[in-house]
Design a protein around this motif. Structure first.
Motif, PDB file in Angstrom:
ATOM      1  N   THR A   4     -10.322  -2.999   7.567  1.00 32.42           N
ATOM      2  CA  THR A   4     -11.714  -3.281   7.188  1.00 32.42           C
ATOM      3  C   THR A   4     -11.778  -4.071   5.880  1.00 32.42           C
ATOM      4  OG1 THR A   4     -11.820  -1.086   6.146  1.00 32.42           O
ATOM      5  CG2 THR A   4     -12.690  -1.298   8.393  1.00 32.42           C
ATOM      6  N   ASN A   5     -10.660  -4.753   5.570  1.00 31.90           N
ATOM      7  CA  ASN A   5     -10.577  -5.698   4.444  1.00 31.90           C
ATOM      8  C   ASN A   5     -10.750  -5.047   3.075  1.00 31.90           C
ATOM      9  OD1 ASN A   5      -9.895  -8.385   3.979  1.00 31.90           O
ATOM     10  ND2 ASN A   5     -12.007  -8.926   3.489  1.00 31.90           N
ATOM     11  N   ARG A   6     -10.420  -3.747   2.987  1.00 35.60           N
ATOM     12  CA  ARG A   6     -10.440  -3.069   1.682  1.00 35.60           C
ATOM     13  C   ARG A   6      -8.987  -2.902   1.231  1.00 35.60           C
ATOM     14  NH1 ARG A   6     -14.138   1.999   3.028  1.00 35.60           N
ATOM     15  NH2 ARG A   6     -13.205   1.685   5.086  1.00 35.60           N
ATOM     16  N   LEU A   7      -8.367  -4.054   0.936  1.00 37.54           N
ATOM     17  CA  LEU A   7      -6.926  -4.087   0.723  1.00 37.54           C
ATOM     18  C   LEU A   7      -6.505  -3.357  -0.548  1.00 37.54           C
ATOM     19  CD1 LEU A   7      -7.379  -6.348   2.889  1.00 37.54           C
ATOM     20  CD2 LEU A   7      -5.380  -7.465   1.937  1.00 37.54           C
ATOM     21  N   GLU A   8      -7.259  -3.524  -1.628  1.00 41.05           N
ATOM     22  CA  GLU A   8      -6.874  -2.877  -2.891  1.00 41.05           C
ATOM     23  C   GLU A   8      -6.924  -1.362  -2.757  1.00 41.05           C
ATOM     24  OE1 GLU A   8      -8.627  -4.301  -6.487  1.00 41.05           O
ATOM     25  OE2 GLU A   8      -8.577  -6.393  -5.835  1.00 41.05           O
ATOM     26  N   LEU A   9      -7.971  -0.861  -2.115  1.00 40.51           N
ATOM     27  CA  LEU A   9      -8.097   0.574  -1.912  1.00 40.51           C
ATOM     28  C   LEU A   9      -6.986   1.085  -0.997  1.00 40.51           C
ATOM     29  CD1 LEU A   9      -9.807   3.040  -2.592  1.00 40.51           C
ATOM     30  CD2 LEU A   9     -11.256   2.516  -0.619  1.00 40.51           C
ATOM     31  N   GLY A  10      -6.681   0.334   0.040  1.00 39.75           N
ATOM     32  CA  GLY A  10      -5.604   0.707   0.949  1.00 39.75           C
ATOM     33  C   GLY A  10      -4.259   0.750   0.256  1.00 39.75           C
ATOM     34  N   LEU A  11      -4.042  -0.227  -0.634  1.00 34.79           N
ATOM     35  CA  LEU A  11      -2.775  -0.279  -1.359  1.00 34.79           C
ATOM     36  C   LEU A  11      -2.624   0.920  -2.293  1.00 34.79           C
ATOM     37  CD1 LEU A  11      -0.505  -2.382  -1.274  1.00 34.79           C
ATOM     38  CD2 LEU A  11      -1.424  -3.347  -3.375  1.00 34.79           C
ATOM     39  N   ARG A  12      -3.705   1.279  -2.970  1.00 36.51           N
ATOM     40  CA  ARG A  12      -3.658   2.456  -3.858  1.00 36.51           C
ATOM     41  C   ARG A  12      -3.393   3.721  -3.047  1.00 36.51           C
ATOM     42  NH1 ARG A  12      -8.119   0.010  -6.535  1.00 36.51           N
ATOM     43  NH2 ARG A  12      -9.596   1.495  -5.612  1.00 36.51           N
ATOM     44  N   TYR A  13      -4.001   3.790  -1.872  1.00 38.93           N
ATOM     45  CA  TYR A  13      -3.842   4.974  -1.018  1.00 38.93           C
ATOM     46  C   TYR A  13      -2.388   5.131  -0.571  1.00 38.93           C
ATOM     47  CZ  TYR A  13      -4.658   8.289   2.777  1.00 38.93           C
ATOM     48  OH  TYR A  13      -4.602   9.377   3.602  1.00 38.93           O
ATOM     49  N   ILE A  14      -1.793   4.029  -0.106  1.00 42.38           N
ATOM     50  CA  ILE A  14      -0.426   4.153   0.417  1.00 42.38           C
ATOM     51  C   ILE A  14       0.580   4.382  -0.710  1.00 42.38           C
ATOM     52  CG2 ILE A  14       0.279   1.711   0.464  1.00 42.38           C
ATOM     53  CD1 ILE A  14       1.373   2.398   3.351  1.00 42.38           C
ATOM     54  N   ASP A  15       0.334   3.799  -1.895  1.00 41.81           N
ATOM     55  CA  ASP A  15       1.223   4.056  -3.042  1.00 41.81           C
ATOM     56  C   ASP A  15       1.147   5.522  -3.449  1.00 41.81           C
ATOM     57  OD1 ASP A  15       2.187   1.503  -3.178  1.00 41.81           O
ATOM     58  OD2 ASP A  15       0.832   0.842  -4.775  1.00 41.81           O
ATOM     59  N   SER A  16      -0.074   6.054  -3.481  1.00 44.29           N
ATOM     60  CA  SER A  16      -0.266   7.456  -3.837  1.00 44.29           C
ATOM     61  C   SER A  16       0.427   8.379  -2.843  1.00 44.29           C
ATOM     62  CB  SER A  16      -1.766   7.763  -3.898  1.00 44.29           C
ATOM     63  OG  SER A  16      -1.988   9.146  -4.044  1.00 44.29           O
ATOM     64  N   THR A  17       0.300   8.028  -1.551  1.00 41.36           N
ATOM     65  CA  THR A  17       0.932   8.838  -0.504  1.00 41.36           C
ATOM     66  C   THR A  17       2.447   8.811  -0.635  1.00 41.36           C
ATOM     67  OG1 THR A  17      -0.919   8.320   0.967  1.00 41.36           O
ATOM     68  CG2 THR A  17       1.075   9.193   1.991  1.00 41.36           C
ATOM     69  N   LEU A  18       3.003   7.629  -0.878  1.00 41.59           N
ATOM     70  CA  LEU A  18       4.457   7.514  -1.014  1.00 41.59           C
ATOM     71  C   LEU A  18       4.954   8.343  -2.196  1.00 41.59           C
ATOM     72  CD1 LEU A  18       6.951   5.904   0.182  1.00 41.59           C
ATOM     73  CD2 LEU A  18       6.692   4.417  -1.800  1.00 41.59           C
ATOM     74  N   ASN A  19       4.208   8.310  -3.297  1.00 40.52           N
ATOM     75  CA  ASN A  19       4.619   9.055  -4.491  1.00 40.52           C
ATOM     76  C   ASN A  19       4.614  10.564  -4.266  1.00 40.52           C
ATOM     77  OD1 ASN A  19       5.023   6.738  -6.001  1.00 40.52           O
ATOM     78  ND2 ASN A  19       2.910   6.692  -6.762  1.00 40.52           N
ATOM     79  N   LYS A  20       3.795  11.024  -3.310  1.00 42.13           N
ATOM     80  CA  LYS A  20       3.714  12.456  -3.034  1.00 42.13           C
ATOM     81  C   LYS A  20       4.832  12.941  -2.111  1.00 42.13           C
ATOM     82  CE  LYS A  20      -1.306  12.658  -3.625  1.00 42.13           C
ATOM     83  NZ  LYS A  20      -2.605  12.743  -2.909  1.00 42.13           N
ATOM     84  N   LEU A  21       5.508  12.007  -1.448  1.00 42.92           N
ATOM     85  CA  LEU A  21       6.578  12.396  -0.538  1.00 42.92           C
ATOM     86  C   LEU A  21       7.795  12.847  -1.339  1.00 42.92           C
ATOM     87  CD1 LEU A  21       6.468   9.574   2.184  1.00 42.92           C
ATOM     88  CD2 LEU A  21       5.624  11.908   2.379  1.00 42.92           C
ATOM     89  N   ILE A  38       1.414  -8.098   2.264  1.00 41.67           N
ATOM     90  CA  ILE A  38       0.134  -8.587   2.794  1.00 41.67           C
ATOM     91  C   ILE A  38      -0.875  -8.776   1.663  1.00 41.67           C
ATOM     92  CG2 ILE A  38      -1.840  -7.997   4.280  1.00 41.67           C
ATOM     93  CD1 ILE A  38       0.227  -6.447   6.044  1.00 41.67           C
ATOM     94  N   TYR A  39      -0.913  -7.809   0.730  1.00 38.92           N
ATOM     95  CA  TYR A  39      -1.839  -7.894  -0.402  1.00 38.92           C
ATOM     96  C   TYR A  39      -1.526  -9.118  -1.267  1.00 38.92           C
ATOM     97  CZ  TYR A  39      -4.269  -6.641  -4.718  1.00 38.92           C
ATOM     98  OH  TYR A  39      -5.075  -6.660  -5.819  1.00 38.92           O
ATOM     99  N   SER A  40      -0.248  -9.325  -1.587  1.00 36.48           N
ATOM    100  CA  SER A  40       0.139 -10.466  -2.426  1.00 36.48           C
ATOM    101  C   SER A  40      -0.175 -11.781  -1.739  1.00 36.48           C
ATOM    102  CB  SER A  40       1.637 -10.404  -2.755  1.00 36.48           C
ATOM    103  OG  SER A  40       1.918  -9.295  -3.574  1.00 36.48           O
ATOM    104  N   LEU A  41      -0.043 -11.803  -0.408  1.00 36.27           N
ATOM    105  CA  LEU A  41      -0.296 -13.021   0.350  1.00 36.27           C
ATOM    106  C   LEU A  41      -1.790 -13.311   0.463  1.00 36.27           C
ATOM    107  CD1 LEU A  41       1.175 -15.178   2.188  1.00 36.27           C
ATOM    108  CD2 LEU A  41       0.617 -13.677   4.100  1.00 36.27           C
TER     109      LEU A  41
END
Length: 233
Positions: A4-21, A38-41
């Motif tokens: 839904t083109n909310r890339l910055e929010l998605g990126l923060r979400y996946i980084d946060s999730t990875l850090n919790k693993l 994808i975000y950088s591109l």
């Protein structure tokens, strides 16, 4: 969120999730890098950063050799690096990574993915002015192009591929083959295009591009009247 083109929010979400693993797998880290790519591109347009991320993806993929996920990730990473080089107009480096990824992907990914890889191979060879090989890859991509959830995207890619095949023949001084494929592109646009009633302007643009490209071939071979008619269209 990315869908839904909310890339910055998605990126923060996946980084946060990875850090919790507690113990992320190689594939967990690979997929996270792919979202950063994808975000950088798309958002930053930073090709150098894309290259660095793509190389990190490639290093992770190599560590998965022998696993079920290896081929798909290795091909994805190779094409990510190749795309970054392509965008920086470093075509020899792009070709090396595209070809490397293509070799691994050939017998290990589905036809849609392989069709997309074939398209990229065609584009890089076209840029490198190897038009005969480019035409072959564009043909292969057209043959492998299956159906996805984006019906208009599928249609638009197919008409583009037919036009690209024709352009490759044009630049390889094969006028008859070029005209044959320009006409195939027009027939496909006229047959498959009208169903997309909300995209008629884009379909007109696609048709106009083919008319202009075919006109150039006719003019180059002395058919000025035929070229003029197509340019009017």
């Amino acid at each position: 969120l990315f869908g839904t083109n909310r890339l910055e929010l998605g990126l923060r979400y996946i980084d946060s999730t990875l850090n919790k693993l507690g113990d992320p797998t190689i594939d967990d880290r690979f997929r996270t890098f792919s979202y950063h790519y994808i975000y950088s591109l798309k958002v930053k347009g930073d090709n150098k950063q894309c290259l660095a991320i793509g190389e990190s993806m490639l290093a992770l993929a190599k560590r998965e050799a022998g696993t079920k996920q290896y081929a798909a990730n290795y091909a994805e990473a190779s094409f990510a690096v190749g795309d970054a080089y392509f965008n920086m107009e470093q075509y020899n480096d792009a070709y090396h990574h595209y070809y490397d990824g293509y070799l691994v992907a050939q017998s290990n990914v589905d036809n849609n993915a392989l069709g997309d890889y074939s398209y990229r191979m065609g584009m890089i060879l076209y840029k490198m002015k190897n038009y005969k090989l480019a035409a072959g890859y564009f043909k292969k991509s057209f043959e492998m192009q299956g159906s996805t959830k984006d019906a208009f995207g599928d249609f638009y890619r197919r008409q583009e591929l037919l036009d690209n095949i024709a352009l490759s023949f044009k630049h390889n001084n094969q006028a008859d083959s070029a005209i044959l494929y320009f006409n195939k592109a027009l027939k496909y646009i006229n047959t498959a295009g009208p169903q997309f009633t909300d995209r008629l302007k884009m379909i007109d643009i696609a048709r106009g591009v083919v008319y202009g490209n075919e006109a150039e071939v006719l003019i180059l071979h002395g058919d000025y009247n035929g070229g003029a008619e197509l340019l009017k269209k």
